[in-house]
Write an enzyme that holds these catalytic residues in place. Structure first.
Site, short mmCIF file in Angstrom:
data_model
loop_
_atom_site.label_atom_id
_atom_site.label_comp_id
_atom_site.label_asym_id
_atom_site.label_seq_id
_atom_site.Cartn_x
_atom_site.Cartn_y
_atom_site.Cartn_z
N ARG A 122 0.89 -1.15 0.00
CA ARG A 122 0.00 0.00 0.00
C ARG A 122 0.92 1.20 0.00
O ARG A 122 2.13 1.06 0.05
CB ARG A 122 -0.89 0.01 1.24
CG ARG A 122 -0.12 0.22 2.52
CD ARG A 122 -1.03 0.46 3.70
NE ARG A 122 -0.28 0.24 4.94
CZ ARG A 122 -0.84 0.16 6.12
NH1 ARG A 122 -2.14 0.24 6.25
NH2 ARG A 122 -0.10 -0.03 7.20
N ASN A 160 -5.15 7.77 4.78
CA ASN A 160 -4.72 7.07 5.98
C ASN A 160 -3.28 7.44 6.28
O ASN A 160 -2.40 7.19 5.45
CB ASN A 160 -4.83 5.54 5.78
CG ASN A 160 -4.64 4.80 7.08
OD1 ASN A 160 -5.43 4.96 8.01
ND2 ASN A 160 -3.60 4.00 7.18
N GLU A 161 -3.08 8.05 7.42
CA GLU A 161 -1.72 8.34 7.91
C GLU A 161 -0.83 8.99 6.83
O GLU A 161 0.16 8.41 6.39
CB GLU A 161 -1.06 7.07 8.44
CG GLU A 161 -1.79 6.50 9.64
CD GLU A 161 -1.05 5.35 10.31
OE1 GLU A 161 -0.27 4.66 9.63
OE2 GLU A 161 -1.26 5.14 11.52
N GLU A 318 -6.70 5.03 16.09
CA GLU A 318 -6.17 3.66 16.10
C GLU A 318 -5.23 3.48 17.28
O GLU A 318 -4.42 4.37 17.56
CB GLU A 318 -5.31 3.38 14.86
CG GLU A 318 -6.01 3.29 13.55
CD GLU A 318 -5.00 3.00 12.42
OE1 GLU A 318 -3.91 2.45 12.68
OE2 GLU A 318 -5.32 3.36 11.28
N GLU A 366 -0.90 -8.28 7.53
CA GLU A 366 -1.17 -7.91 8.92
C GLU A 366 -1.88 -9.03 9.70
O GLU A 366 -2.54 -8.78 10.70
CB GLU A 366 -1.97 -6.61 8.96
CG GLU A 366 -1.12 -5.46 8.43
CD GLU A 366 -1.76 -4.09 8.55
OE1 GLU A 366 -2.98 -3.99 8.36
OE2 GLU A 366 -1.04 -3.13 8.85
N LYS A 367 -1.71 -10.28 9.24
CA LYS A 367 -2.47 -11.36 9.89
C LYS A 367 -1.99 -11.64 11.32
O LYS A 367 -2.69 -12.29 12.09
CB LYS A 367 -2.46 -12.63 9.04
CG LYS A 367 -1.09 -13.14 8.66
CD LYS A 367 -1.24 -14.34 7.74
CE LYS A 367 0.05 -14.71 7.05
NZ LYS A 367 0.43 -13.71 6.03
N PHE A 368 -0.79 -11.18 11.67
CA PHE A 368 -0.32 -11.40 13.04
C PHE A 368 -0.53 -10.17 13.92
O PHE A 368 0.03 -10.07 15.00
CB PHE A 368 1.15 -11.82 13.03
CG PHE A 368 1.37 -13.10 12.26
CD1 PHE A 368 0.58 -14.22 12.51
CD2 PHE A 368 2.33 -13.18 11.27
CE1 PHE A 368 0.75 -15.40 11.78
CE2 PHE A 368 2.52 -14.35 10.54
CZ PHE A 368 1.72 -15.46 10.80
N HIS A 369 -1.31 -9.21 13.43
CA HIS A 369 -1.61 -8.01 14.23
C HIS A 369 -2.81 -8.32 15.12
O HIS A 369 -3.76 -8.97 14.68
CB HIS A 369 -1.96 -6.86 13.27
CG HIS A 369 -1.92 -5.50 13.89
ND1 HIS A 369 -2.85 -5.08 14.81
CD2 HIS A 369 -1.06 -4.47 13.70
CE1 HIS A 369 -2.55 -3.82 15.16
NE2 HIS A 369 -1.47 -3.43 14.52
C1 GLA Z 1 -1.29 1.87 10.86
C2 GLA Z 1 -2.33 1.80 9.76
C3 GLA Z 1 -3.25 0.64 9.86
C4 GLA Z 1 -2.51 -0.61 10.27
C5 GLA Z 1 -1.77 -0.35 11.56
C6 GLA Z 1 -1.03 -1.56 12.09
O1 GLA Z 1 -1.63 2.62 11.90
O2 GLA Z 1 -3.09 2.98 9.70
O3 GLA Z 1 -3.86 0.46 8.61
O4 GLA Z 1 -1.61 -0.96 9.28
O5 GLA Z 1 -0.82 0.65 11.33
O6 GLA Z 1 -0.42 -1.29 13.32
#
Ligand code: GLA
Length: 675
Positions: A122, A160-161, A318, A366-369
């Site tokens: 991404r 996003n961010e 978040e 991100e499956k281990f998040h």
């Molecule tokens: C960021 C992103 C999310 C996700 C988290 C994982 O904050 O905005 O999409 O990837 O990290 O910690």
């Protein structure tokens, strides 16, 4: 901008929202549609009342340029709405689809070393790409037209961010945009050549077309050019936000628009400038899991977010329920840590407590998040802590809209940080963030609530101002600090401050010159130390490392000198009085523990009293219209008796004094009333 609310919400907050918001990112497109009603039922069980959707869904919503498929999102809106769950709607522009890059390969980000970044992850396209701006405005407009009047929509979550995972781009299009930005800033090449000091190393420009983005070169690139490129990059990203925001606002003027910042963790966007462009501030924060005192970094980010929000309540967009997946070792949160973290953000001004993400992904990076609903399901510890937090927050409606006030300000200036962290500084052991963290940690341990402030901002409301890393300090900022001290303020300045102006040029008159009369000294020469070398001070047996200065006194009194090292016999800690105030200078690196030698004395000047509770007790106050709330978090492993009368809104317990268990949290409506 202020919104016409329904009257249920505090002034300036999301229209119609009168409860603490609780929830997270929801990515149901990763799951079969049959599972959505079950998810939503579990959300209700957990007390979720807001979810963020659509953040990475561009390829699904617009499968081919100009062709939209809103069917799945329409159904999702209805399901959430019928469950009473509000929506934070993402614009998916942090993840342009494959067709976009296929049509516009020139929109890919090019790194400083010339690498063109590929697809399959991404991340932003080049913020200066006209095609990207156009495509992002058109998807934002399409979403606003489709959902702008939907009653479930609570807030727009643009992009996003910004700034992550990449910010600066060195493509041809970025270079063109950088030149235009420079022409606006300097108007003439003479002005640019003077500001950048291009006489050095024969860089003088005669044509605008000869200027490029500061890509990797044979040696160090002109630091003034690098600094301007950092300013340009922050602004280019901001213009992307503004373009989407204005497109949404034109269609949907009644719903607030925000984007999720990363205050204190993403260094490439100047959030003081961004703050004026969002309708309300939102932040993402993740613990540095291996830091055994990670709660201090969390508090710093939350205090910085509140400061960017100019003291108004903000959204925690978040954080994580447990471990993340992107650090070297993703330590899990231990029992109770989820609530301690969430309530620390809330204590520091958050009126929304959201996680990434609702449900753990089975596929992808991100499956281990961790998630609110983990792979282990509803029988898990995490799920029960998520539900308990949801229940706790549901009793905190009266806290909504209450504010935090601070007696101490720590100066924070992205431009100075960008400049300081360039190459060829007097020691590679200098790091702006290390000093900010050390002073902040000292203040945290002393239970003093901190705001962050730009050096040119109004400071009169603070008893104490700390400048831990003000390498770049403009004359206007120095004048601001002088006025603050003259009027009775107490100022603490750490080494390597007030060295350069806004063009990264050493101040006329030498190091620290703009603060000479404020601090009562100048610095004749930097005397950095070897790796591991320490120097003894003549006070309380403390030692410094990394740095010493050859200080030339011009009126300050010496509070401590150096006993040994290159500055032996010279001042190490000084105090100067000016007008009704006092200014301290610390010319070596003291750790957070040893900083109390300086700070206790500065507190005395400022009329501040450090808290006397145990070191690991976090106390924050929020003031509402009729009551004050004490958020008390025990990070230690022993219970603590709090001599504060009131009612704990989390448990309903009331008393003249309340005990907080080891690892426990309380939100106490105190008996104390004020006008
Ligand atoms: C960021 C992103 C999310 C996700 C988290 C994982 O904050 O905005 O999409 O990837 O990290 O910690």
């Amino acid at each position: 901008m202020s919104f016409t609310g329904t009257g249920a919400e505090p002034a300036g907050w999301l229209p119609g929202v009168s409860s603490m918001l609780y929830g997270g990112d929801y990515n149901p497109e990763q799951w079969p549609e049959e599972s959505w009603p079950g998810d939503i039922e579990l959300m209700r069980q957990a007390g979720v009342n807001l979810v963020s959707i659509g953040i990475f869904s561009w390829a699904l919503i617009e499968p081919r340029r100009g062709e939209y498929d809103f069917g799945w999102m329409d159904r999702l809106f209805e399901l959430l709405h019928s469950a009473g769950i509000r929506i934070s709607l993402g614009t998916p522009t942090a993840s342009p689809p494959a067709w976009f890059f296929h049509e516009h390969p020139e929109a890919k980000v090019v790194t400083r070393d010339g690498t063109t970044l590929g697809f399959g992850s991404r991340g932003m396209a080049s913020p200066s790409s006209p095609a990207y701006r156009e495509a992002s405005v058109s998807i934002a407009t399409a979403l606003a037209e489709r959902y702008g009047n939907h009653p479930a929509l609570a807030v727009w979550h643009v992009h996003n961010e910004y700034g992550a995972p990449v910010s600066d781009c060195y493509s041809e299009q970025s270079t063109l945009a950088f030149r235009r930005w420079l022409q606006d800033r300097y108007e003439s090449l003479d002005a640019l050549n003077a500001a950048w000091g291009t006489a050095f190393w024969g860089q003088t420009y005669r044509e605008w077309e000869h200027i490029s983005a500061p890509a990797v070169a044979a040696s160090v690139v002109n630091p003034a050019q690098r600094l301007d490129f950092a300013r340009f990059t922050s602004n280019a990203l901001l213009q992307c936000f503004i373009a989407e925001r204005d497109a949404i606002r034109a269609v949907c003027p009644h719903v607030p628009i925000t984007t999720n910042f990363m205050a204190g963790t993403c260094e490439s966007v100047d959030l003081w400038k961004w703050a004026d462009e969002v309708d309300l501030v939102a932040n993402d924060h993740y613990l540095i899991a291996e830091d055994s005192r990670s709660q201090v970094g969390l508090a710093l980010s939350a205090d910085l977010t509140r400061s960017i929000a100019r003291g108004k309540p903000w959204m925690l967009m978040e954080h994580s329920t447990s471990g993340v997946n992107w650090q070297p070792r993703n330590l899990a949160k231990r029992s109770g840590e989820l609530a301690r973290n969430a309530l620390s953000h809330l204590g520091r001004g958050a009126d929304a407590v959201l996680f990434f993400q609702w449900k753990a992904s089975r596929s992808g990076a991100e499956k281990f998040h961790s998630a609110m609903l983990p792979h282990a399901g509803t029988g898990s510890r995490i799920w029960s802590e998520v539900c308990a937090l949801g229940e706790g927050l549901s009793g905190l409606d009266e806290v909504l809209g209450s504010t935090v006030s601070a007696d101490v300000a720590v100066l924070w200036d992205w431009e100075s940080f960008w400049a300081q962290d360039l190459e060829w500084r007097p020691s590679e052991d200098l790091a702006h963030r290390e000093r900010v963290n050390a002073f902040y940690d000292r203040l945290w341990r002393d239970q003093l609530t901190v705001d962050f402030a730009h050096p040119e901002a109004e400071l009169a409301q603070y008893k104490l101002v700390v400048a831990p890393a003000s390498y770049l300090l403009t004359q206007a900022a120095a004048d601001n600090l002088r006025r603050y001290v003259e009027a009775g303020g107490t100022l603490v300045v750490s080494y390597f401050s007030a060295i350069v102006n806004e063009y990264d040029a050493v101040h006329e008159g030498g190091f620290v010159a703009p603060l000479r009369d404020v601090l009562g000294l100048t610095v004749e020469e930097f005397l950095p130390l070897r790796v591991g070398e320490t120097v003894r001070l003549t006070l309380d047996a403390i030692t410094g490392d990394v740095w010493t200065d050859d200080v030339a006194l011009a009126g300050a009194e010496v509070v401590a000198g150096f006993e040994d090292g290159p500055a032996a016999g010279k001042p190490a800690i000084t105090r100067n009085t000016l007008g009704a105030g006092a200014a301290w200078y610390v010319s070596t690196r003291l750790d957070a523990e040893q900083l109390s030698v300086v700070m206790d004395r500065a507190y005395a000047d400022a009329g501040l009293v450090a808290g006397d509770g145990p070191d690991e007790l976090e106390l924050i106050r929020r003031r509402g219209a009729v009551a004050e709330y004490l958020i008390a978090i025990n990070h230690g492993n022993k219970p603590v008796d709090l001599p504060v009368g009131g009612t704990d809104l989390l448990s309903g317990e009331a008393g003249e004094s309340l005990k907080i268990e080891a690892g426990g949290v309380r939100v106490i409506r105190t008996d104390h009333r004020y006008r």
